[in-house]
Design an enzyme around this catalytic site. Sequence first.
Site, PDB file in Angstrom:
ATOM      1  N   ARG A  10      41.075  30.641  39.428  1.00  6.94           N
ATOM      2  CA  ARG A  10      41.076  31.937  40.120  1.00  6.94           C
ATOM      3  C   ARG A  10      41.721  33.034  39.286  1.00  6.94           C
ATOM      4  NH1 ARG A  10      43.402  29.280  45.445  1.00  6.94           N
ATOM      5  NH2 ARG A  10      44.898  28.824  43.841  1.00  6.94           N
ATOM      6  N   CYS A  11      42.278  32.690  38.145  1.00 11.04           N
ATOM      7  CA  CYS A  11      42.992  33.654  37.303  1.00 11.04           C
ATOM      8  C   CYS A  11      42.094  34.128  36.160  1.00 11.04           C
ATOM      9  CB  CYS A  11      44.252  32.999  36.737  1.00 11.04           C
ATOM     10  SG  CYS A  11      45.105  33.967  35.488  1.00 11.04           S
TER      11      CYS A  11
END
Length: 115
Positions: A10-11
């Site tokens: 998600r980064c």
Amino acid sequence: MAITIYHNARCGTSRNTLAAIRDAGHEPQIVDYLVNPPTRDTLTRLIADAGISVREAVRSKEAVFTELGLDQPGISDAALLDAMAAHPILIERPFVVTPNGVRLCRPFTRVHEIL
């Protein structure tokens, strides 16, 4: 070359780091550290080998950082390490390990230093 990335999909920085490793022709071992967090000892070693402080390796923007009182003055490195081991969301990402060294790849271009 054996490469390990402590990754959070998600980064954006972590995704860019993974892409840079792959663009360089390598397929790393991907450790989803939120699912399979490093042990406290491994985390301590990653931080030391990256040549950074424990405070540089903690994500202070996460809500749990404040909830645990880690924003208070005088919090020790040991307390920060304990918190990161118990709450891996507090680990800054991505750490990358290669035979050429360890880096916290923020910005993601730091990965080129060890490829």
